[in-house]
Design a protein around this motif. Structure first.
Motif, PDB file in Angstrom:
ATOM      1  N   ALA A 257     -36.491 121.149  19.317  1.00 21.99           N
ATOM      2  CA  ALA A 257     -37.433 120.526  18.378  1.00 21.99           C
ATOM      3  C   ALA A 257     -37.917 119.177  18.898  1.00 21.99           C
ATOM      4  CB  ALA A 257     -36.769 120.355  17.012  1.00 21.99           C
ATOM      5  N   THR A 258     -37.013 118.405  19.473  1.00 23.26           N
ATOM      6  CA  THR A 258     -37.383 117.102  20.022  1.00 23.26           C
ATOM      7  C   THR A 258     -38.400 117.249  21.145  1.00 23.26           C
ATOM      8  OG1 THR A 258     -35.169 116.241  19.481  1.00 23.26           O
ATOM      9  CG2 THR A 258     -36.481 114.991  21.072  1.00 23.26           C
ATOM     10  N   VAL A 299     -38.040 116.763  12.255  1.00 27.08           N
ATOM     11  CA  VAL A 299     -37.246 116.589  13.469  1.00 27.08           C
ATOM     12  C   VAL A 299     -36.260 115.435  13.315  1.00 27.08           C
ATOM     13  CG1 VAL A 299     -37.335 116.057  15.935  1.00 27.08           C
ATOM     14  CG2 VAL A 299     -39.016 117.618  14.930  1.00 27.08           C
ATOM     15  N   THR A 346     -41.458 123.262  14.538  1.00 26.36           N
ATOM     16  CA  THR A 346     -42.123 122.317  15.432  1.00 26.36           C
ATOM     17  C   THR A 346     -42.745 123.031  16.620  1.00 26.36           C
ATOM     18  OG1 THR A 346     -40.462 120.674  14.779  1.00 26.36           O
ATOM     19  CG2 THR A 346     -41.868 120.125  16.651  1.00 26.36           C
TER      20      THR A 346
END
Length: 404
Positions: A257-258, A299, A346
């Protein structure tokens, strides 16, 4: 005989995090190409082994820095934000190091911790195919006079091609057809180059394409007593074994996600504005701004829950009672649900903000979604929500094993 690898001895957790960040920068550069061409990260895994990161959980009395699991999870998150396949490869390494910490003899700890401090990588051979439940192993360890004979077939053996040692979970039984969920289990640590052990690179997943999660075949391998660690007794007392394994899976999802959010920023900066927005840049479109804000909250929330879950695991490791270990499992389950949602959502938003050009095959941005959708299948979150709900409403403890 010890591993031929050599590794840096890290001084403390701050150095470990710096090393992880530096490696992540290196790994990110070739991540898309490796995925597109399914090029296994052999050089990258050698760099990871040499970095000293594989030994961060080794207890101080055996020469390590005994990094808390909050830090270990952050290391995994950092690596996964660069290349989720590379981050997944050492997952089983740390899980089976915990089996050694929990059930290994002092002699076994000194030997295997020494291997890891030297840069050795452990990989897993525990999942099996078929109609039987995942907590039943048809792979068996048969007792013989001076040790055991190991026979069976394992699948999804992540990292086995790169490993120095393969940790094989097996039933203590003479008959593979007679095993069930109650059959005692042990872990056999087998050298990768042992005669009778074959690793086939047949993993064909749509995501996590370079984890080398292939098939391991074990043909009547002789295993000495010194390489056998009990598995079933891990769960006879309050334990964080399962919570630790799931924490690291969650960290990989948060890392995906990051990385996807960072790529979303890049792609949004290149996108053409929608004509109805009446702006010169897509990033000034208020609807895109809203979506970006929502994605950031998702996130960041997953990152915060991951850190809190790591702290809960560390508290339970320091004082492993029925209550503390159950609370840690619930915190990890919560983080896992949030991580799964953050990774998949995301990775999808990346395309919405990037526009049509982001769907280009050459850009290979689909790897974020493919990695997210593939990795989040580990330990279904629908059961996590059941455990969380029961804990919330009635204080019911989750299953002790946590993960199989």
């Amino acid at each position: 005989m010890t591993t031929s690898r050599t590794a840096t001895r890290l001084a403390d957790t701050d150095e470990a995090l710096r090393v992880a960040s530096a490696l992540a920068d290196e790994f990110a550069a070739g991540a898309s190409r490796r995925d597109a061409e399914r090029e296994l990260p052999r050089e990258e895994i050698r760099a990871l082994a040499a970095s000293g990161l594989l030994a961060v959980t080794v207890p101080t009395e055996y020469g390590g820095i005994a990094a808390p699991y909050e830090v270990v999870a952050e290391i995994f998150r950092i690596l996964a934000s660069a290349d989720p396949s590379i981050a997944q490869i050492p997952h089983s390494h740390f899980t089976f190091l915990e089996a050694i910490r929990s059930q290994g003899s002092d002699e076994q700890k000194r030997f295997f911790y020494g291997e890891v401090l030297g840069g050795a990588l452990f990989a897993n051979a525990q999942s099996e195919r078929g109609s039987r439940a995942v907590n039943i192993d048809s792979t068996v360890l048969r007792r013989q006079r001076d040790g055991y004979v190991l026979t069976g077939r394992k699948f999804y053996s992540t990292g086995a091609l790169f490993a120095d040692w393969i940790a094989v979970r097996a039933s203590l039984s003479d008959d593979p057809d007679a095993t069930d969920a109650s059959t005692p289990k042990a872990v056999a640590f087998v050298r990768r180059d042992t005669t009778g052990l074959t690793v086939v690179d047949d993993w064909d997943g749509m995501g996590q394409r370079t984890t080398a999660s292939g098939t391991v075949t074990l043909d009547d391998i002789e295993v000495p007593d010194a390489a056998i660690v009990p598995y079933t007794p891990i769960f006879e007392a309050p334990t964080t074994y399962g919570a630790q394994a799931q924490l690291l899976h969650s960290a990989i999802d948060v890392g995906i996600a990051t990385g996807a959010l960072a790529e979303t920023v890049v792609q949004a900066g290149r996108a053409r504005p929608h004509f109805e927005a009446d702006v010169e840049r897509a990033v000034d479109d208020p609807l895109l701004v809203q979506i970006a804000g929502e994605a950031t909250v998702t996130v960041r929330a997953a990152q915060a829950l991951l850190a809190e879950a790591g702290r809960a695991v560390d508290r339970a490791r320091a004082n492993p009672t029925a209550e503390t270990t159950a609370a840690a499992s619930i915190e990890v389950a919560t983080a896992k649900v949030a991580a799964t949602r953050a990774a998949v959502e995301t990775a999808n938003i990346l395309f919405e903000l990037g526009g049509t050009r982001s769907a280009s095959g050459a850009a290979n941005l689909s790897r974020y979604w493919r990695d997210a959708r593939t990795h989040t299948l580990h330990d279904a979150t629908r059961w996590k929500l059941q455990h969380i709900g029961r804990w919330t409403l009635s204080g019911t403890h989750p299953p002790r094993y946590g993960v199989l």
